[in-house]
Scaffold this motif. Structure first.
Motif: not given
Length: 581
Positions: A141-159
């Motif tokens: 869950g830690a790795v998944f959540g961290d990668a998802l957060a990075s992905l969303l930030a890369y896609a233009g969200f304020a995470v």
């Protein structure tokens, strides 16, 4: 440059000219994507099939009109209607060459999107009870959540990356009593840890720290004075342990939110329940017994209930226990209302496999406290089976009963841990075999992808050695004659590169970072495949001493692959080594 997005716009513009009265929502359902079979072309669109029924025409008739609209387009070498009405495009070679130039220009930003438009998103992940070191279940869950957060930030969200500290429940009392035993041990007393307390060695330093701070004085103090002191210190120590474990994976949260702050007469829970009463969202009533086996803690009594079924849940939920204390769900509602009041209309919670039953109730809570304005996506990470050569891995003595995050990272490294935990959908059980993860073979995805990056670097080193006079700097690569890249194998590799922006967008919107890992393996495979062809066919080698111009063009291609590999690995929190030992 997203070739697929560009042509989606061009298809929509053509449809608007052909059919000015088409509703905007229909245009939004028209997509351009790679065809399932590459033999059918470079791009495929469903535009005609989406528009046919509202227009009262057959899909093939609409498709034929659209084909005519693209006749004479210099970027399209052929366009045809396929099957029931799909439209397949083949693009001119200069389009693909132009893409390589965009990769060089974009660098680390190639593939970055503005899908989020700066919208705030709260990603809550890990949130393990602060009762010991992170175990492998938390790690996924830690790795998944961290990668998802990075992905969303890369896609233009304020995470915002958030960790919810479960520091208000009965498990904290158990933790404090366990620490007190270690305190007595530190004072020289022989102890035996009874069932129900935490046996792990990780509490030994906590007991020693308590002994150093208080001496033997805690032994003579009353429990109501001792327990708050011990709780504060042991929770703080466990959080430091958790932060240190997460740091091994390069994970750091922006916010650590304490559940304890929600409680109290003026806390968020009390305020939230008052607000829910005003809104008519809670009532006093009785619940039917659950279907199947009745839980031991179920009580047939009138109680305070949240109208969860009004917001999509299966049953209404209790908020206050028979002893007058709040239920865990009451705290959950208050916590998510707190998030909403902090400005988050998009919330993502990453939970373990044992929380599957929480999805509907959490979504109902978020809808209720935001009155339908906010949304919640709950991502469940299924179990990880740790193996060594196909055999189950023994438990860790350090944690008392579980394999820890530190155990895994210390043996295989952060890169392998992160990539392999992401190389499968989060909702599927994952087998993590230590021997396979460390193997340097194509069957080991993290090695195969990192090796592709190392190979890119090696190709440049070989070019410098074999052609010392060749300028392969970034400006030189930018001026390379890319029209020389006309071999089908070269163009196929470019077409894989072209999918990167589309993969980023789709993975971000679907909240599925495993798509990034899958794509990187595909890109690595394409690079290794072209390199292997060069072993068989001299004319396809990346470095050709007799043809500096062609070599420079191929180095530009290799550098584009390298850049996309770096971009993708960075999103996953994995390094891109120049060499592999």
């Amino acid at each position: 440059m997203d070739v697929f997005a560009q042509f989606a716009v061009r298809v929509a513009d053509a449809m608007k000219k052909l059919y000015p009265d088409l509703p905007a929502d229909l245009l939004g359902r028209m997509v351009v994507e790679p065809p399932r079979d590459p033999a059918h072309g470079d791009l495929s669109s469903n535009a005609a099939m989406v528009a046919a029924k509202p227009l009262g025409q057959s899909p093939r008739a609409v498709a034929s009109k659209l084909v005519e609209a693209f006749e004479g387009d210099p970027d399209v070498t052929s366009i045809e209607v396929a099957g029931p009405g799909f439209i397949n495009f083949r693009l001119a070679t200069p389009v693909w060459h132009g893409l390589l130039a965009r990769v060089a220009e974009g660098g680390a930003d190639f593939g970055r999107a503005d899908l989020g438009g700066g919208e705030k998103v709260n990603v809550e992940y890990v949130s393990a009870n602060p009762t010991g070191p992170m175990h492998v279940g938390h790690t996924r869950g830690a790795v998944f959540g961290d990668a998802l957060a990075s992905l969303l930030a890369y896609a233009g969200f304020a995470v915002t990356r958030e960790y919810y500290i479960n520091d208000a429940g009965g498990q904290i009392d158990v933790l404090a009593r366990s620490a007190l035993l270690r305190y007595r041990e530190a004072l020289g007393e022989a102890i035996e840890i009874p069932p129900g307390l935490y046996p792990g060695d990780y509490l030994v330093p906590v007991g020693q720290a308590l002994a150093a701070e208080f001496g033997a004085s805690l032994l003579s103090r009353p429990e109501d004075e001792t327990m708050p002191l011990v709780k504060e210190r042991v929770v703080s120590a466990m959080l430091e342990l958790i932060r240190a474990d997460l740091a091994k994976l390069g994970i750091a949260h922006d916010v650590f939110f304490s559940e304890r702050t929600l409680h109290g007469a003026d806390g968020d829970i009390a305020q939230t329940l008052d607000w829910l009463r005003e809104k008519g969202m809670i009532y006093d009533g009785r619940l039917d017994p659950p279907k199947g086996k009745t839980p031991d803690d179920w009580e047939d009594r009138e109680q305070t209930l949240f109208r969860a079924t009004d917001w999509g849940d299966d049953v209404d939920r209790p908020l206050i226990k028979s002893d007058g204390s709040y239920t865990y769900f009451a705290a959950d509602i208050a916590y998510h209302r707190n998030k909403y009041l902090r400005g988050y209309k998009h919330m993502i919670n990453v939970l373990g496999a044992d929380h599957s039953g929480y999805v509907k109730r959490l979504q109902a809570a978020v809808k209720a406290v935001s009155e339908g304005e906010a949304d919640m996506d709950v991502r469940i990470c299924q179990l990880v089976r740790l193996l060594r050569g196909g055999e189950p891995v023994k438990m860790s003595k350090r944690s008392g009963d579980l394999v820890t995050l530190a155990d895994v990272v210390d043996e295989v490294g952060s890169d392998a841990t992160r990539f392999m935990l992401l190389y499968r959908r989060n909702d599927a059980t994952l087998d993590f075999d230590f021997l396979e993860v460390k193997a340097q073979t194509r069957d080991n995805p993290v090695f195969y992808v990192q090796y592709a990056h190392a190979r890119c670097r090696s190709i440049f080193r070989n070019a410098g050695k074999d052609m010392p006079g060749l300028d392969s700097s970034a400006p030189a690569l930018a001026s390379a004659d890319l029209s020389l890249l006309d071999h089908p194998a070269e163009l196929e590799l470019i077409k894989v590169i072209a999918q990167w922006p589309r993969i980023v967008a789709s993975a971000a919107l679907a909240h599925e970072p495993h798509r990034i890992a899958f794509y990187l393996y595909e890109l690595a495979s394409a690079l290794h495949g072209l390199w292997a062809k060069g072993k068989e066919e001299v004319g396809l080698r990346f470095v050709n001493s007799d043809d500096p111009k062609l070599t420079l063009a191929r180095l530009a291609l290799v550098d584009a692959v390298r850049q996309v590999l770096v971009n993708g690995l960075t999103l996953l929190g994995v390094s891109a080594p120049d060499e592999l030992s």
